[in-house]
Design an enzyme around this catalytic site. Structure first.
Site, PDB file in Angstrom:
ATOM      1  N   ASN A 185      23.611  31.662  18.958  1.00  0.00           N
ATOM      2  CA  ASN A 185      25.056  31.884  19.015  1.00  0.00           C
ATOM      3  C   ASN A 185      25.312  33.317  18.578  1.00  0.00           C
ATOM      4  OD1 ASN A 185      27.901  30.677  17.031  1.00  0.00           O
ATOM      5  ND2 ASN A 185      27.867  31.769  18.949  1.00  0.00           N
ATOM      6  N   GLY A 186      25.874  34.132  19.479  1.00  0.00           N
ATOM      7  CA  GLY A 186      26.131  35.527  19.139  1.00  0.00           C
ATOM      8  C   GLY A 186      25.813  36.421  20.304  1.00  0.00           C
ATOM      9  N   TYR A 246      41.339  31.272  16.021  1.00  0.00           N
ATOM     10  CA  TYR A 246      41.346  30.417  17.211  1.00  0.00           C
ATOM     11  C   TYR A 246      40.077  29.591  17.452  1.00  0.00           C
ATOM     12  CZ  TYR A 246      41.105  29.174  22.169  1.00  0.00           C
ATOM     13  OH  TYR A 246      40.941  28.499  23.335  1.00  0.00           O
ATOM     14  N   CYS A 299      29.098  29.837  22.004  1.00  0.00           N
ATOM     15  CA  CYS A 299      28.027  28.880  21.793  1.00  0.00           C
ATOM     16  C   CYS A 299      28.226  28.048  20.533  1.00  0.00           C
ATOM     17  CB  CYS A 299      26.682  29.594  21.643  1.00  0.00           C
ATOM     18  SG  CYS A 299      26.192  30.478  23.093  1.00  0.00           S
ATOM     19  N   GLY A 344      31.692  25.760  23.678  1.00  0.00           N
ATOM     20  CA  GLY A 344      31.044  26.129  24.935  1.00  0.00           C
ATOM     21  C   GLY A 344      31.055  24.967  25.898  1.00  0.00           C
TER      22      GLY A 344
END
Ligand code: SF4
Length: 470
Positions: free
Chosen positions: A114-115, A254, A14, A40
Site C-alpha cells: 500500500n503506497g 476521507y 490499497c 480498493g
C-alpha cells in the site's frame, strides 16, 4: 449510451490484511479484505501458505465477487496475506493485482503493498538495463527485484538493504513459509495495525478489519519498523535512522472508514471536530445542514452541532451503483450524479441549506450537487468543505488527477464559488484541519494542499490552463 461513473474524488489505492497461525487463514483474510473494500475496488487477492509453497487467488473485481467458497478452498494453510487494489502506479489489470508471488534463491515469497514509490521508475530502468524482466507495471515488483539482488543472507538482513534504496510511501506485507513481515516506511505515510485473534496474529491497514473478526487491537506498526511475526511471536527490527513523521492527513479527511481508529484517534471523531472548526471559520445563517453522503456525514454532524443548525438528510445515496450504467436517450436532468445521489424535496424546499462535503477535486460533481439541491427547491445553497483547497497531486499512493485538473490549482475560492453556482463557499483552513487531528500538526503530510512534498524529488509545473471562464 453507456456512461462510466468516474467519481470526482481522490482514491486510496490499497488495503492490506495478513494473518499468521490460524486454521482458517484464507477465510479470515477474506473477511479482513471485505472490511477494507473501501480502500480498493479494482482487484482483490489472497496468497496462503501451508509452510511449503504458496497458493494464490487474485482477480479483478470486488472481494465478494472474487472469492467464492471454491476459490477459498484452494487456499490451504495457516498463514495468508491479502490485498485490495485501486490502481495508482501501474495500470489496472490482473497482472498488477496483488499479492505478487515469486520464487527467489532463498525460497518462495509473496508481497502486498500500500503506497507509492517516488523513485520506482528510475530503479526499474536501471534494473531493466541490467537485464531484469518485469512481469507487471506495478512499483511493488521493484521491491521484489531489489530483494532478489540483495547480498545472500536471512531475509531480515536483505530487507533493510532493499528498502534503503527506495523512497516514497509504503506499508508492506511480505509472507514466506517461515514468517510474516509487516513494514511501514520511515515516514509512516500509510497506516498499518497489529492485532490478536486467539492464538493468531493479524495485521491490517485499518482497525475496522480487526473489529469484524473481533480481533484485539495491539498497536500500530511504527514508522520505519519491520515487524517479524513467526511461531515465536512478533519481533521488531528498526533498521532506519529516525525520520520525520508524515502521516497522510487525507486518511482522516476521507480515505479511512469512520469506525477505524487511526494513529490513536477514531476517524469519525476527528471528522466531527473538522466540521465544528469549519462552522467556527465559516458561519452562515441557514435552516438545515446536510452532508454529501457518505463522505461529508461526520463533518456535517460536527458543523450542525457547533452552528446550532438542525442536521438533515437532504441527499440519499444509492449504495449499489456499479461502474457503468446505461443512460436513456431522453435526457434526464443531473442524470450522472442522480444515479448516485437523490435530493429529497420534502427536506430542501424553501430552506437555506448548508451542504457539507470533505473535499473538492475537479469541482464537476460539486457543481451538479449544488444545481440538484437548488432544483429541489432550496432557497440558498452554502457549500462547506472540511479540508483546504486541493491544489497538488499526491505522489504517495493516492490516485489523483493531474494538477491542471484540480480546480483549486488555478482558481481562487470566489471563482470556484461562481463555478459551483453556490451562494457561498467556505473551506476549512490548513491549521484548522491539522489541529482537528488532535496530534502534532508537524507529523502530517499535507502536500496535496500545500505542495510541500517532503519526501522524494517531485516537481510539478504551475498550470496555465483555466478550466472555465470564471
Ligand atoms: S499528498 Fe495528500 S493524499 Fe498524498 S499522502 Fe500527502 S496528505 Fe495524503
Amino acid at each position: 449510451m453507456s456512461v462510466t461513473w468516474r467519481d470526482d474524488r481522490f482514491h486510496d489505492e490499497c488495503g492490506l490484511f495478513g494473518i499468521w497461525n490460524h486454521p482458517e487463514a484464507a477465510n479470515v483474510a477474506y473477511l479482513g479484505l471485505y472490511a477494507l473494500q473501501h480502500r480498493g475496488q479494482e482487484s482483490a487477492g489472497i496468497a496462503a501458505t501451508d509452510g511449503t509453497g504458496f497458493h494464490t487467488e487474485k482477480h479483478m473485481g470486488w472481494v465478494a465477487d472474487v472469492f467464492s467458497p471454491e476459490r477459498l478452498r484452494r487456499l490451504p494453510g495457516h498463514r495468508a496475506i491479502g490485498h485490495v487494489r485501486y490502481s495508482t502506479a501501474g495500470s489496472s489489470n490482473l497482472r498488477n493485482a496483488q499479492p505478487i508471488t515469486a520464487t527467489t534463491a532463498r525460497g518462495p515469497i509473496a508481497i502486498a503493498h500500500n503506497g507509492n514509490l517516488t523513485n520506482a521508475d528510475a530503479l526499474r530502468k536501471d534494473m531493466e538495463r541490467d537485464g531484469a524482466i518485469f512481469q507487471s507495471s506495478s512499483d511493488t515488483e521493484v521491491i521484489l527485484h531489489l530483494l532478489a539482488r540483495a547480498p545472500a543472507g536471512p531475509l531480515e538482513e536483505q530487507l533493510p538493504h532493499a528498502l534503503r534504496q527506495i523512497t516514497g510511501a509504503y506499508s508492506l506485507l511480505i509472507l514466506t513459509p517461515e514468517a510474516l513481515y509487516a513494514i511501514r516506511d520511515p515516514n509512516g505515510f500509510r497506516p498499518l495495525t497489529l492485532g490478536r485473534l486467539g492464538d493468531a496474529w493479524v495485521v491490517a491497514s485499518e482497525t475496522c478489519a480487526l473489529d469484524l473478526m473481533e480481533a484485539r487491537f495491539e498497536r500500530d506498526v511504527e514508522p520505519g519498523e519491520i515487524l517479524v511475526i513467526s511461531d515465536a511471536g512478533p519481533r521488531s527490527i528498526r533498521p532506519f535512522p529516525p525520520s520525520e513523521r508524515l502521516h497522510c492527513v487525507f486518511e482522516y479527511v476521507y480515505f479511512a472508514r469512520p469506525d477505524s481508529v487511526l494513529w490513536g484517534r477514531n476517524v469519525h471523531t476527528v471528522r466531527k471536530v473538522m466540521g465544528r472548526q469549519l462552522a467556527r471559520e465559516h458561519p452562515v445563517a441557514a435552516d438545515i445542514v446536510i452532508p454529501v453522503p457518505d463522505s461529508g456525514t461526520s463533518a456535517a454532524l460536527g458543523y450542525s452541532e457547533e452552528a446550532g443548525t438542525p442536521y438533515e438528510m437532504g441527499l440519499i445515496r444509492n449504495h449499489y451503483v456499479g461502474r457503468t450504467f446505461i443512460e436513456p436517450k431522453q435526457g434526464i436532468r443531473h442524470f450522472g450524479v442522480k444515479v448516485k445521489l437523490n435530493p429529497m424535496r420534502e427536506m430542501l424546499e424553501g430552506r437555506r441549506v448548508v451542504v457539507v462535503d470533505d473535499s473538492i477535486v475537479r469541482g464537476t460533481t460539486s457543481r451538479k450537487i449544488v444545481k440538484m439541491v437548488r432544483s429541489a427547491g432550496a432557497s440558498a445553497v452554502h457549500v462547506r468543505i472540511s479540508s483546504p483547497p486541493i491544489q497538488w497531486p499526491c505522489y504517495y499512493g493516492i490516485d489523483t488527477p493531474t494538477r491542471k485538473e484540480l480546480i483549486a490549482s488555478s482558481h481562487h475560492v470566489e471563482e470556484i464559488r461562481r463555478y459551483l453556482a453556490a451562494d457561498s463557499l467556505g473551506y476549512l483552513s490548513l491549521d484548522g484541519m491539522l489541529k482537528a487531528t488532535g496530534s502534532d500538526p508537524a507529523s502530517y503530510c499535507h502536500a496535496c494542499f500545500t505542495g510541500d512534498y517532503r519526501v522524494g524529488l517531485v516537481q510539478e509545473p504551475t498550470p496555465q490552463l483555466r478550466l472555465f471562464d470564471a
